[in-house]
Design a protein around this motif. Structure first.
Motif, PDB file in Angstrom:
ATOM      1  N   UNK A  24       0.827  -1.205   0.000  1.00 45.93           N
ATOM      2  CA  UNK A  24       0.000   0.000   0.000  1.00 45.93           C
ATOM      3  C   UNK A  24       0.861   1.254   0.000  1.00 45.93           C
ATOM      4  N   UNK A  25       1.898   1.266   0.831  1.00 45.00           N
ATOM      5  CA  UNK A  25       2.768   2.444   0.912  1.00 45.00           C
ATOM      6  C   UNK A  25       3.428   2.756  -0.423  1.00 45.00           C
ATOM      7  N   UNK A  26       3.637   1.730  -1.228  1.00 41.96           N
ATOM      8  CA  UNK A  26       4.331   1.914  -2.509  1.00 41.96           C
ATOM      9  C   UNK A  26       3.416   2.419  -3.620  1.00 41.96           C
ATOM     10  N   UNK A  27       2.114   2.479  -3.380  1.00 43.27           N
ATOM     11  CA  UNK A  27       1.187   2.893  -4.424  1.00 43.27           C
ATOM     12  C   UNK A  27       1.387   4.353  -4.812  1.00 43.27           C
ATOM     13  N   UNK A  28       1.444   4.613  -6.099  1.00 44.21           N
ATOM     14  CA  UNK A  28       1.491   5.981  -6.625  1.00 44.21           C
ATOM     15  C   UNK A  28       0.593   6.048  -7.851  1.00 44.21           C
ATOM     16  N   UNK A  29       0.201   7.245  -8.205  1.00 44.05           N
ATOM     17  CA  UNK A  29      -0.627   7.402  -9.393  1.00 44.05           C
ATOM     18  C   UNK A  29       0.206   7.116 -10.641  1.00 44.05           C
ATOM     19  N   UNK A  30      -0.479   6.763 -11.726  1.00 41.28           N
ATOM     20  CA  UNK A  30       0.205   6.455 -12.980  1.00 41.28           C
ATOM     21  C   UNK A  30       0.609   7.742 -13.696  1.00 41.28           C
ATOM     22  N   UNK A  31       1.706   7.692 -14.419  1.00 39.79           N
ATOM     23  CA  UNK A  31       2.188   8.872 -15.136  1.00 39.79           C
ATOM     24  C   UNK A  31       1.186   9.364 -16.168  1.00 39.79           C
ATOM     25  N   UNK A  32       0.381   8.455 -16.697  1.00 40.52           N
ATOM     26  CA  UNK A  32      -0.567   8.822 -17.742  1.00 40.52           C
ATOM     27  C   UNK A  32      -1.749   9.634 -17.206  1.00 40.52           C
ATOM     28  N   UNK A  33      -1.961   9.601 -15.899  1.00 36.73           N
ATOM     29  CA  UNK A  33      -3.070  10.358 -15.305  1.00 36.73           C
ATOM     30  C   UNK A  33      -2.844  11.851 -15.459  1.00 36.73           C
ATOM     31  N   UNK A  34      -3.955  12.592 -15.592  1.00 35.78           N
ATOM     32  CA  UNK A  34      -3.910  14.054 -15.684  1.00 35.78           C
ATOM     33  C   UNK A  34      -4.953  14.618 -14.732  1.00 35.78           C
ATOM     34  N   UNK A  35      -5.122  15.937 -14.770  1.00 38.43           N
ATOM     35  CA  UNK A  35      -6.154  16.561 -13.941  1.00 38.43           C
ATOM     36  C   UNK A  35      -7.554  16.139 -14.354  1.00 38.43           C
ATOM     37  N   UNK A  36      -7.711  15.694 -15.586  1.00 43.45           N
ATOM     38  CA  UNK A  36      -9.035  15.335 -16.092  1.00 43.45           C
ATOM     39  C   UNK A  36      -9.171  13.853 -16.436  1.00 43.45           C
ATOM     40  N   UNK A  37      -8.121  13.083 -16.199  1.00 39.14           N
ATOM     41  CA  UNK A  37      -8.157  11.655 -16.509  1.00 39.14           C
ATOM     42  C   UNK A  37      -7.412  10.875 -15.440  1.00 39.14           C
ATOM     43  N   UNK A  38      -8.060   9.836 -14.916  1.00 40.38           N
ATOM     44  CA  UNK A  38      -7.444   8.968 -13.910  1.00 40.38           C
ATOM     45  C   UNK A  38      -7.257   7.562 -14.476  1.00 40.38           C
ATOM     46  N   UNK A  39      -6.008   7.146 -14.575  1.00 38.48           N
ATOM     47  CA  UNK A  39      -5.721   5.804 -15.062  1.00 38.48           C
ATOM     48  C   UNK A  39      -6.350   4.753 -14.165  1.00 38.48           C
ATOM     49  N   UNK A 210      -5.944   3.894  -5.803  1.00 40.06           N
ATOM     50  CA  UNK A 210      -4.960   3.299  -6.712  1.00 40.06           C
ATOM     51  C   UNK A 210      -4.919   1.772  -6.607  1.00 40.06           C
ATOM     52  N   UNK A 211      -5.588   1.200  -5.613  1.00 41.47           N
ATOM     53  CA  UNK A 211      -5.579  -0.258  -5.447  1.00 41.47           C
ATOM     54  C   UNK A 211      -6.352  -0.902  -6.609  1.00 41.47           C
ATOM     55  N   UNK A 212      -5.743  -1.884  -7.250  1.00 42.07           N
ATOM     56  CA  UNK A 212      -6.374  -2.512  -8.415  1.00 42.07           C
ATOM     57  C   UNK A 212      -7.198  -3.741  -7.989  1.00 42.07           C
ATOM     58  N   UNK A 213      -8.102  -3.514  -7.045  1.00 39.81           N
ATOM     59  CA  UNK A 213      -8.906  -4.616  -6.512  1.00 39.81           C
ATOM     60  C   UNK A 213      -9.856  -5.184  -7.564  1.00 39.81           C
ATOM     61  N   UNK A 214     -10.466  -4.319  -8.349  1.00 45.68           N
ATOM     62  CA  UNK A 214     -11.399  -4.799  -9.364  1.00 45.68           C
ATOM     63  C   UNK A 214     -10.684  -5.688 -10.384  1.00 45.68           C
ATOM     64  N   UNK A 215      -9.459  -5.306 -10.739  1.00 46.85           N
ATOM     65  CA  UNK A 215      -8.673  -6.124 -11.668  1.00 46.85           C
ATOM     66  C   UNK A 215      -8.336  -7.475 -11.038  1.00 46.85           C
ATOM     67  N   UNK A 216      -7.997  -7.471  -9.761  1.00 46.28           N
ATOM     68  CA  UNK A 216      -7.697  -8.729  -9.068  1.00 46.28           C
ATOM     69  C   UNK A 216      -8.936  -9.623  -9.006  1.00 46.28           C
TER      70      UNK A 216
END
Length: 256
Positions: A24-39, A210-216
């Motif tokens: 959890x501590x290692x989670x960061x947002x993706x570089x592709x995210x912007x102010x109007x788009x969340x990866x 940022x947790x990819x629970x749905x993908x899991x």
């Protein structure tokens, strides 16, 4: 607590891996995210929808949402609705009224408008592909009462100091109990997976999104459904002592 009982909490904590906190501590947002788009909101929306049978692919949805590439509306509209529901949750407090707003958003193209954001007054049966009943949800006459008790528990938890392990335990239990009540005519699974993450974000901060629970859950969807089924056939007879395998799936998302 009314519905969100801690009968498995000690077993859960015994099985909780220390690596989960580091994950959890290692989670960061993706570089592709912007102010109007969340990866990561895209990941959540795509894979939660795929669990329900949608054929959308993540790469295609990112092209649509981030870069404006057009696809047939039927290919993206339900995922766009769910994306909007996640975006609403990220900006608003978790409570019963806002849950109704979330359901209105995500069910825009699932059910008719007069059912959106409203608890059902019909019986609901979850069936297999060959038409066999595998679960009978809470009777319609008790849904509103059960949801009142459910949110009394959530409000108590939101106002209680919880450890990291306890927070994940109750987030998973919220997901599970909500699915078993099945309060809406459709969109219950999508709502439950969003609700789980919403509770986490309220308790441990926005990094939870940022947790990819749905993908899991999608990648292990056979286990996901079998872990749901094992509790029993009817709402009134559910055995939550059998829920540990389901409850552990969320924290496994941190290391998957």
């Amino acid at each position: 607590m009314n519905l969100l009982k801690n009968i498995l909490l000690s077993n859960y904590i015994d099985a909780f891996r220390n690596e989960a906190i580091a994950g959890f501590d290692a989670l960061i947002d993706a570089e592709i995210s912007t102010d109007t788009f969340s990866f990561y909101t895209s990941v959540a929306s795509v894979f939660s929808s795929k669990i329900e049978g949608e054929t959308i692919e993540l790469d295609s949805y990112i092209k649509h949402k981030r870069f404006g590439i057009e696809f047939q509306p039927d290919y993206t509209k339900k995922i766009d609705d769910l994306y909007n529901a996640y975006s609403f949750a990220k900006e608003n407090s978790l409570n019963e009224n806002n849950l109704s707003e979330v359901h209105k958003l995500l069910s825009k193209h699932l059910i008719s408008k007069n059912f959106q954001g409203k608890y059902r007054n019909q019986n609901i049966f979850v069936t297999t592909d060959d038409g066999k009943i595998e679960y009978v949800a809470a009777l319609p006459e008790v849904v509103s009462t059960e949801m009142k008790l459910f949110f009394e528990d959530i409000n108590q938890l939101l106002n209680t100091s919880l450890s990291f392990e306890e927070t994940f335990f109750y987030a998973s239990l919220i997901h599970l109990v909500f699915v078993k009540i099945h309060p809406f005519n459709d969109g219950n699974g999508r709502t439950a997976r969003l609700l789980e993450k919403w509770f986490l974000a309220e308790k441990i901060g926005d990094k939870a999104w940022f947790i990819q629970s749905e993908k899991n859950y999608y990648n292990h969807h056979q286990n996901y459904y079998s872990n749901l089924r094992v509790l029993g056939l009817e709402y009134e007879d559910l055995d939550y002592s059998k829920a540990l395998s389901f409850l552990k799936m969320l924290v496994q998302s941190l290391n998957s």
